[in-house]
Design a protein around this motif. Structure first.
Motif, PDB file in Angstrom:
ATOM      1  N   GLU A  18       0.829  -1.207   0.000  1.00 47.95           N
ATOM      2  CA  GLU A  18       0.000   0.000   0.000  1.00 47.95           C
ATOM      3  C   GLU A  18       0.862   1.256   0.000  1.00 47.95           C
ATOM      4  O   GLU A  18       0.596   2.218  -0.736  1.00 47.95           O
ATOM      5  CB  GLU A  18      -0.924   0.002   1.224  1.00 47.95           C
ATOM      6  N   GLN A  19       1.911   1.268   0.823  1.00 47.20           N
ATOM      7  CA  GLN A  19       2.813   2.421   0.859  1.00 47.20           C
ATOM      8  C   GLN A  19       3.505   2.602  -0.489  1.00 47.20           C
ATOM      9  O   GLN A  19       3.660   3.738  -0.982  1.00 47.20           O
ATOM     10  CB  GLN A  19       3.852   2.229   1.963  1.00 47.20           C
ATOM     11  N   LEU A  20       3.909   1.503  -1.104  1.00 48.10           N
ATOM     12  CA  LEU A  20       4.613   1.566  -2.380  1.00 48.10           C
ATOM     13  C   LEU A  20       3.717   2.120  -3.492  1.00 48.10           C
ATOM     14  O   LEU A  20       4.159   2.934  -4.312  1.00 48.10           O
ATOM     15  CB  LEU A  20       5.112   0.166  -2.745  1.00 48.10           C
ATOM     16  N   LEU A  21       2.461   1.716  -3.495  1.00 50.61           N
ATOM     17  CA  LEU A  21       1.560   2.108  -4.579  1.00 50.61           C
ATOM     18  C   LEU A  21       0.975   3.500  -4.408  1.00 50.61           C
ATOM     19  O   LEU A  21       0.756   4.205  -5.399  1.00 50.61           O
ATOM     20  CB  LEU A  21       0.402   1.107  -4.707  1.00 50.61           C
ATOM     21  N   TYR A  22       0.719   3.902  -3.169  1.00 43.17           N
ATOM     22  CA  TYR A  22      -0.110   5.091  -2.970  1.00 43.17           C
ATOM     23  C   TYR A  22       0.593   6.284  -2.325  1.00 43.17           C
ATOM     24  O   TYR A  22       0.005   7.367  -2.272  1.00 43.17           O
ATOM     25  CB  TYR A  22      -1.355   4.706  -2.151  1.00 43.17           C
ATOM     26  N   THR A  23       1.811   6.135  -1.848  1.00 40.04           N
ATOM     27  CA  THR A  23       2.518   7.295  -1.321  1.00 40.04           C
ATOM     28  C   THR A  23       3.082   8.110  -2.478  1.00 40.04           C
ATOM     29  O   THR A  23       3.770   7.558  -3.343  1.00 40.04           O
ATOM     30  CB  THR A  23       3.685   6.869  -0.400  1.00 40.04           C
ATOM     31  N   PRO A  24       2.787   9.415  -2.553  1.00 37.32           N
ATOM     32  CA  PRO A  24       3.342  10.230  -3.649  1.00 37.32           C
ATOM     33  C   PRO A  24       4.866  10.141  -3.681  1.00 37.32           C
ATOM     34  O   PRO A  24       5.516  10.137  -2.634  1.00 37.32           O
ATOM     35  CB  PRO A  24       2.877  11.651  -3.292  1.00 37.32           C
ATOM     36  N   TRP A  25       5.423  10.062  -4.882  1.00 34.58           N
ATOM     37  CA  TRP A  25       6.871   9.916  -5.000  1.00 34.58           C
ATOM     38  C   TRP A  25       7.619  11.136  -4.484  1.00 34.58           C
ATOM     39  O   TRP A  25       8.797  11.044  -4.144  1.00 34.58           O
ATOM     40  CB  TRP A  25       7.239   9.640  -6.452  1.00 34.58           C
ATOM     41  N   SER A  26       6.953  12.255  -4.424  1.00 27.89           N
ATOM     42  CA  SER A  26       7.596  13.467  -3.900  1.00 27.89           C
ATOM     43  C   SER A  26       7.654  13.474  -2.375  1.00 27.89           C
ATOM     44  O   SER A  26       8.356  14.294  -1.776  1.00 27.89           O
ATOM     45  CB  SER A  26       6.831  14.699  -4.381  1.00 27.89           C
ATOM     46  N   ASP A  27       6.929  12.565  -1.736  1.00 24.25           N
ATOM     47  CA  ASP A  27       6.905  12.472  -0.275  1.00 24.25           C
ATOM     48  C   ASP A  27       8.189  11.795   0.200  1.00 24.25           C
ATOM     49  O   ASP A  27       8.525  10.701  -0.274  1.00 24.25           O
ATOM     50  CB  ASP A  27       5.681  11.655   0.159  1.00 24.25           C
TER      51      ASP A  27
END
Length: 276
Positions: A18-27
């Protein structure tokens, strides 16, 4: 259960996926991070980057460029640009069969224009194509990595990476690409043939959607769809390689061994300790 490794998901936990798919890459807490300090030498084999950069430079030198009535680039802009974008072999083959050249006649140019538009690098001023002022600095050699990161995030997050594919688009394949990229990186020293990739690089839901699609037509196969919807765009991006030399036509076979390129290994990293 969210903290229990799941063999069906590469031994990641559901929480990690879930973290891999949905955390914005800029975060900063995103497990997947993009490097922004790559140089032109690092990016020399990324056709999508090179084509986009050629297009942006031509637009910066020529703008404003008035679109055609269908909203595409005019022939007067397209022909000189293709002279730059194509090597001698491609030009000889292409222009031997195409005398009057429109934007849509060369898919790579059309993709470059649409990708730059979706990325917010170009826009319209008084009805004409222009490069946006806030994007012009990205054409400097020292900012190549920043431009690539911008295009990369747009390619996976906003652009339809299946655009121009042969098969109908399958659900969840693009949304799960962070997982697929992570799994591909794990093949660094060995690679796998295309026809063995589905079980290794896809989340179960994405694999099932491709299997369902393959059943719609007796001539469609799972490796063929994986090739079309995943390997083809990643090949154009410069993220995967095969022993077969690049040609004018995309012709990677189901039995070709696919492995990540040095660019892919360098351009992004996945580290789940960032989420702690």
């Amino acid at each position: 259960m969210n903290e229990t490794p799941d063999p069906e998901m590469g031994n990641l936990t559901p929480g990690q996926v879930e973290q891999l798919l949905y955390t914005p890459w800029s975060d900063p807490r995103s497990p997947l991070q993009l490097r922004r300090d790559l140089n032109l030498a690092d990016l020399k084999d990324s056709a999508i980057f090179i084509n986009a950069r050629h297009f942006l430079q031509a637009l910066a030198d020529t703008a404003p460029v008035k679109p055609t009535t269908t909203g595409n680039l005019p022939r007067s802009f397209v022909r000189p640009l293709l002279e730059i974008m194509m090597d001698a072999e491609k030009k000889e083959l292409f222009f031997s069969v195409t005398k009057v050249v429109n934007e849509m006649d060369y898919h790579d140019l059309h993709v470059a224009r649409v990708l730059c538009e979706v990325a917010g690098l170009i826009g319209k001023s008084k009805g004409c194509f222009v490069i946006r002022k806030k994007a012009a600095h990205l054409l400097a050699d020292e900012n190549a990595g920043e431009l690539f990161a911008r295009l990369l995030e747009t390619f996976f997050k906003k652009f339809n990476m299946h655009y121009g594919g042969v098969y109908r688009e399958a659900p969840f394949v693009q949304a799960s690409m962070p997982y697929t990229l992570y799994r591909l990186q794990l093949l660094e020293n060995k690679g796998l043939p295309v026809d063995a990739l589905a079980d290794k690089i896809l989340l179960p839901s994405a694999r099932i959607s491709l299997e369902d699609l393959a059943e719609e037509n007796e001539y469609w196969t799972l490796p063929g769809i994986v090739n079309d919807q995943i390997i083809r765009p990643l090949h154009d991006l410069g993220f995967v390689q095969t022993p077969r030399e690049k040609t004018f036509f995309y012709d990677i076979k189901d039995t070709d061994v696919v492995s990540p390129t040095p660019l892919m290994m360098k351009a992004l990293s996945v580290d789940f300790s960032r989420t702690a």
